[in-house]
Write an enzyme that holds these catalytic residues in place. Structure first.
Site, PDB file in Angstrom:
ATOM      1  N   CYS A 112      21.403  -4.351  33.974  1.00  0.00           N
ATOM      2  CA  CYS A 112      20.424  -4.201  32.776  1.00  0.00           C
ATOM      3  C   CYS A 112      21.151  -5.234  31.684  1.00  0.00           C
ATOM      4  O   CYS A 112      22.471  -5.269  31.750  1.00  0.00           O
ATOM      5  CB  CYS A 112      20.682  -2.741  32.125  1.00  0.00           C
ATOM      6  SG  CYS A 112      20.414  -2.938  30.418  1.00  0.00           S
ATOM      7  N   GLU A 113      20.241  -6.168  31.222  1.00  0.00           N
ATOM      8  CA  GLU A 113      20.908  -7.119  30.477  1.00  0.00           C
ATOM      9  C   GLU A 113      21.517  -6.798  29.116  1.00  0.00           C
ATOM     10  O   GLU A 113      22.054  -7.455  28.199  1.00  0.00           O
ATOM     11  CB  GLU A 113      19.882  -8.289  30.165  1.00  0.00           C
ATOM     12  CG  GLU A 113      18.905  -8.344  29.407  1.00  0.00           C
ATOM     13  CD  GLU A 113      17.972  -9.376  29.325  1.00  0.00           C
ATOM     14  OE1 GLU A 113      18.202 -10.150  30.045  1.00  0.00           O
ATOM     15  OE2 GLU A 113      17.202  -9.493  28.223  1.00  0.00           O
ATOM     16  N   HIS A 114      21.011  -5.606  28.723  1.00  0.00           N
ATOM     17  CA  HIS A 114      21.496  -5.210  27.384  1.00  0.00           C
ATOM     18  C   HIS A 114      22.650  -4.406  27.518  1.00  0.00           C
ATOM     19  O   HIS A 114      23.548  -4.084  26.393  1.00  0.00           O
ATOM     20  CB  HIS A 114      20.357  -4.082  26.695  1.00  0.00           C
ATOM     21  CG  HIS A 114      19.034  -4.626  26.507  1.00  0.00           C
ATOM     22  ND1 HIS A 114      17.967  -4.633  27.524  1.00  0.00           N
ATOM     23  CD2 HIS A 114      18.722  -5.615  26.026  1.00  0.00           C
ATOM     24  CE1 HIS A 114      16.827  -5.287  26.944  1.00  0.00           C
ATOM     25  NE2 HIS A 114      17.416  -5.885  25.957  1.00  0.00           N
ATOM     26  N   HIS A 115      22.955  -3.687  28.617  1.00  0.00           N
ATOM     27  CA  HIS A 115      24.396  -2.847  28.921  1.00  0.00           C
ATOM     28  C   HIS A 115      25.327  -3.489  30.011  1.00  0.00           C
ATOM     29  O   HIS A 115      26.412  -2.916  29.887  1.00  0.00           O
ATOM     30  CB  HIS A 115      23.804  -1.526  28.930  1.00  0.00           C
ATOM     31  CG  HIS A 115      23.085  -0.931  27.860  1.00  0.00           C
ATOM     32  ND1 HIS A 115      21.721  -0.956  27.857  1.00  0.00           N
ATOM     33  CD2 HIS A 115      23.452  -0.498  26.626  1.00  0.00           C
ATOM     34  CE1 HIS A 115      21.290  -0.264  26.729  1.00  0.00           C
ATOM     35  NE2 HIS A 115      22.467  -0.037  25.715  1.00  0.00           N
ATOM     36  N   CYS A 156      21.970   2.864  32.212  1.00  0.00           N
ATOM     37  CA  CYS A 156      22.199   3.020  30.828  1.00  0.00           C
ATOM     38  C   CYS A 156      21.634   4.117  30.365  1.00  0.00           C
ATOM     39  O   CYS A 156      21.794   4.350  29.112  1.00  0.00           O
ATOM     40  CB  CYS A 156      21.942   1.507  30.193  1.00  0.00           C
ATOM     41  SG  CYS A 156      20.230   1.269  30.612  1.00  0.00           S
TER      42      CYS A 156
HETATM   43 ZN   LIG Z   1      20.136  -0.962  29.430  1.00  0.00          ZN
END
Ligand SMILES: [Zn+2]
Length: 239
Positions: free
Chosen positions: A127-130, A198
């Site tokens: 995941c690019e956000h986490h 995530c």
């Molecule tokens: Zn994420």
């Protein structure tokens, strides 16, 4: 190629996002994404892989030190270097266009012009956000326009695009667009079902949720064709 429904609905999500002006944290936990192309800077490949490994190693060591870990410990000593190599050579090597699988096409000699479905293609992405994993299965289908692709190449395309910091929606569209281009047809469909660590291991901590994304191009927008694809992938494998 015409804009498909998914793309246009994503574009409207984009403008909604601008109106709402979410904070960075809110964007991350909502898994918002900004476009179909992986956002990269022009200088992305100025450094060699070896230089990138050196830089990441340096900074990852700083992260570990900041967390208070003892980098002299035998078990931790090699971690910055292991992580750096793993990022560049494995987990994120799909950022580099040179890793894109070379696809050989074959003439459709058998004149097989029904749907071809390849299901349960396992993939692991992050995941690019986490920067924690999401993983699952991709189910692909296409109807040949005169060319056919080696079956293992479908797995390779899925694998290539999953080896990037990703969001599931973009992964789905990137695979679809690539297959449409390689196979020279709009008639491509994809369903991806994935579990996001995530979501399960932090944040909302829901371990039972999975996320499904889909793409239906060309003929697959026709309900009966879509239904045929969904029937194949929902049947448990008899093998
Ligand atoms: Zn994420």
């Amino acid at each position: 190629m015409k804009k498909n429904g998914l793309e246009s609905s994503l574009l409207s999500v984009h403008s909604d996002f601008k109106k709402n002006s979410l904070t960075h944290d809110e964007i991350g936990d909502n898994h918002y994404f900004s476009g179909i192309e992986t956002p990269m800077v022009a200088s992305a490949f100025d450094k060699t892989d070896e230089e990138k490994i050196d830089t990441i190693q340096f900074h990852f060591k700083k992260i570990m030190e900041t967390l208070g870990l003892d980098l002299n410990d035998d078990s931790l000593k090699g971690t910055p270097s292991r992580v750096a190599k793993m990022y560049v050579n494995e987990l994120f090597n799909g950022l580099n266009p040179s890793a894109k699988p070379k696809i050989a096409l074959f003439e459709n000699k058998y004149q097989y012009n029904e749907m071809l479905v390849e299901k349960n293609i396992e993939f692991y992405s992050n995941c690019e956000h986490h920067f924690v994993p999401f993983y699952g299965k991709a189910h692909l289908a296409y109807i040949s326009s005169g060319k056919v692709i080696g079956l293992s190449k479908l797995n390779r395309v899925v694998n290539y695009f999953s080896k990037r910091p990703q969001v599931q929606e973009r992964l789905t569209i990137q695979i679809a667009k690539e297959l449409q281009q390689i196979l020279d047809t709009d008639d491509v469909a994809i369903i991806i079902e994935a579990k996001h660590l995530c979501v399960s291991s932090r944040g909302i901590k829901d371990n039972s949720a999975s996320t499904i994304t889909s793409f239906y191009g060309g003929t697959f927008k026709i309900e009966s064709v879509k239904a045929e694809f969904l029937t194949y992938i929902s049947k448990p494998s008899s093998l």
